[in-house]
Design a protein around this motif. Structure first.
Motif, short mmCIF file in Angstrom:
data_model
loop_
_atom_site.label_atom_id
_atom_site.label_comp_id
_atom_site.label_asym_id
_atom_site.label_seq_id
_atom_site.Cartn_x
_atom_site.Cartn_y
_atom_site.Cartn_z
N ASP A 1 0.86 -1.19 0.00
CA ASP A 1 0.00 0.00 0.00
C ASP A 1 0.89 1.23 0.00
O ASP A 1 1.33 1.71 1.05
CB ASP A 1 -0.91 -0.03 1.23
N HIS B 1 -3.60 0.24 -6.74
CA HIS B 1 -4.53 -0.84 -7.03
C HIS B 1 -5.65 -0.37 -7.95
O HIS B 1 -6.81 -0.75 -7.81
CB HIS B 1 -5.11 -1.43 -5.74
N PRO C 1 -6.58 -2.29 -1.42
CA PRO C 1 -5.35 -2.96 -1.00
C PRO C 1 -5.66 -4.13 -0.06
O PRO C 1 -6.67 -4.13 0.64
CB PRO C 1 -4.58 -1.85 -0.27
#
Length: 573
Positions: A346, A364, A442
């Motif tokens: 992340d 993402h 994430p």
């Protein structure tokens, strides 16, 4: 033959000696067993990697025993050598005099015995080009490894240990006894055959200055030296050397001279410029499988699920190469319009437009960059490795069938550098692209610094080399991830070391990704994708395949706990 579990995707076959090991290895090559992905031969073992979607451990064990049974009542003469190679040696190694005294010989007698008869290349391991040679004088069976390994053995060192001889292909740590050195290059990817010596070859050592003795067999085809016609790997492909005057086309036929319009078109191709690499940015894919015979492990992305997710987000095939980035600091500039996505850790993202405007972006998710946009990847909030895919792919030349960078073997595209510009968007055929996937959240299980992480493990293949108390301690104790961790493996530290029930030397044997190897210190090492193909310390357990991606995302300073989900049991059909 004992059949031992080595994680949930491999079996370790233990045999009485090298001859029987190689006989079974040749039989399994001649009669392939369904589901076997790769065979890794070693001194007294075969490591079988298998595809879990096609077979089970019990089915595979039954098939292997059937093949082995056909060998028991037959004499298995060694096949004739595939090729004979002569290696000239300067016998001036640091350990020559002391080793000769240990064997009750003079240094001259040791050299004569080393050269007296051909050696057979049995199996590869440790590093590409490092091949274990057997069949030398009987006295060499009494050669021990050094009590304290050297931190650096020079490339070309000729060595002995445990009845084997070998040549170190590159500078590396090592514990063998050094008796000489050679100028022969054992591994060179610029050659048609990178490995000078391969399993099945016969090797004759001669003293330097006495080269040229007829060996009665074909020699490896000579390859051009670097700078003399050998292809050169570049960031965007393989460049072939041109004659002098290549910049202006002098000396070339008319049809081969550069076309100014084509040159301009090439310069205008869509590309991504690496402004800053951060700590480490490598090209990775699913790795190179099937090269164990050359001493090459698969390598590849540490978090395969994140690699596939990044490709899915931009509509690429799941196995397309990506950039694996460690701990933030990566900065990219778009030259032309590109679509990319970051998955895995992340990591906060910031976009700066050509006019100076800045705004945050979500990872993402598929991201569209215009010409001149700069994308900055910050330090991760959770996890450590991000995977960056670009729609249409990175135009990168593969090495030995893969774009993965193996940091231990030094194979594959080199780590990216600031100022490097990579062509993108045309490496994947348009018909293989699909629509970009919707944004995804994430992963919630990604660890942060200081967290405690639980990894599932399967006991084996060498759990019986440890005391019952050590097996219990492996699971009961927290293990700290030390800074001495990288793509090769994670060095762990516990309050109490793991103790062995056996203290004899373990012959080198194949190891799987996720293997928890325990050296003499009792402090384990968790092997990751770039681990050595073979190792000489016992493996107490192997991380379950569904937790390998999680292991790749654990920050230094976290604590690990291991939870055994399968007992240690020999496998019987």
């Amino acid at each position: 033959m004992r059949i031992l579990p080595a994680g949930d995707g491999a079996l370790l076959l233990e045999l009485p000696d090298l001859a029987q090991t190689l006989a079974l290895y040749r039989a399994l090559q001649a009669t392939p067993v369904d589901g076997v992905r790769e065979l890794v031969p070693a001194a007294r073992t075969l490591l079988l990697h298998y595809r879990r979607e096609r077979t089970t451990a019990q089915t595979l064990a039954r098939a292997v025993r059937t093949v082995a049974a056909t060998l028991e009542d037959q004499a298995q003469p060694a096949p004739p050598p595939d090729r004979r190679v002569q290696i000239a040696v300067h016998y001036d190694g640091e350990d020559l005099a002391e080793l000769a005294e240990h064997l009750g010989l003079t240094a001259r007698e040791l050299v004569q015995r080393h050269c007296a008869q051909p050696w057979q290349a049995a199996f590869a391991g440790f590093a590409p080009g490092f091949v274990y040679l057997t069949g030398g004088d009987d006295c060499f069976a009494r050669v021990p490894r050094r009590k304290t390994p050297r931190t650096r053995v020079p490339a070309g060192s000729v060595a002995l240990a445990g009845g084997f001889s070998a040549v170190y292909p590159k500078a590396s740590p090592g514990g063998w006894q050094l008796i000489g050195r050679t100028e022969a290059v054992m591994w060179d990817t610029a050659r048609p055959e990178p490995a000078l010596v391969q399993p099945g070859f016969e090797v004759c050592f001669v003293e330097a200055g006495r080269v040229g003795v007829a060996l009665g067999g074909p020699s490896p085809r000579p390859s051009p030296q670097r700078g003399e016609g050998a292809p050169r790997a570049t960031a965007t492909g393989v460049s072939l050397p041109l004659p002098l005057g290549e910049g202006r086309g002098e000396g070339l036929p008319e049809e081969h001279k550069p076309n100014p319009k084509q040159t301009i078109a090439r310069q205008a191709l869509t590309a991504i410029e690496i402004v800053n690499t951060g700590l480490q940015t490598l090209m990775q894919d699913q790795g190179r499988h099937g090269l164990a015979g050359l001493g090459i492990s698969a390598s590849g992305a540490l978090d395969l699920a994140a690699m596939r997710q990044a490709n899915q987000l931009v509509g690429n095939p799941p196995d397309a190469p990506v950039l694996e980035h460690l701990l933030g600091g990566l900065q990219l500039r778009a030259h032309g319009r590109v679509t990319l996505a970051l998955a895995g850790a992340d990591m906060p993202l910031t976009l700066q437009a050509l006019d100076g405007r800045r705004w945050p972006l979500a990872n993402h998710a598929a991201l569209a960059l215009d010409d001149g946009d700069v994308l900055t990847v910050a330090a991760p909030r959770a996890g450590v490795r991000g995977y960056l895919a670009v729609r249409g792919g990175w135009q990168m030349a593969p090495e030995l069938g893969s774009c993965a960078r193996d940091t231990l073997a030094e194979i594959g595209p080199a780590a990216l550098q600031p100022g490097q510009r990579l062509a993108v968007g045309r490496a994947i055929a348009a018909q293989r692209l699909s629509a970009c996937a919707p944004a995804q959240a994430p992963r919630t299980e990604l660890p942060r610094p200081g967290d405690e992480v639980v990894l599932n493990v399967l006991l084996g293949p060498r759990t019986d080399w440890f005391t019952p108390e050590a097996v219990a301690l492996l699971q009961a104790q927290a293990w700290r991830v030390t800074p001495q961790s990288n793509r090769v493996g994670m060095r762990l530290m516990g309050a109490e070391p793991l103790t062995r029930s056996r203290h004899d030397e373990l012959p080198s044997e194949g190891t799987a990704v996720g293997a928890i190897q325990v050296p003499a210190s009792g402090q384990p090492v968790l092997f990751l994708a770039d681990h050595p193909l073979t190792g000489g310390y016992p493996v107490i357990a192997v991380v379950a395949s569904h937790h390998l991606g999680l292991a790749a995302q654990i920050p230094v300073g976290c604590s690990l706990r291991f939870r055994a989900i399968a007992p240690f049991e020999e496998i019987h059909e």
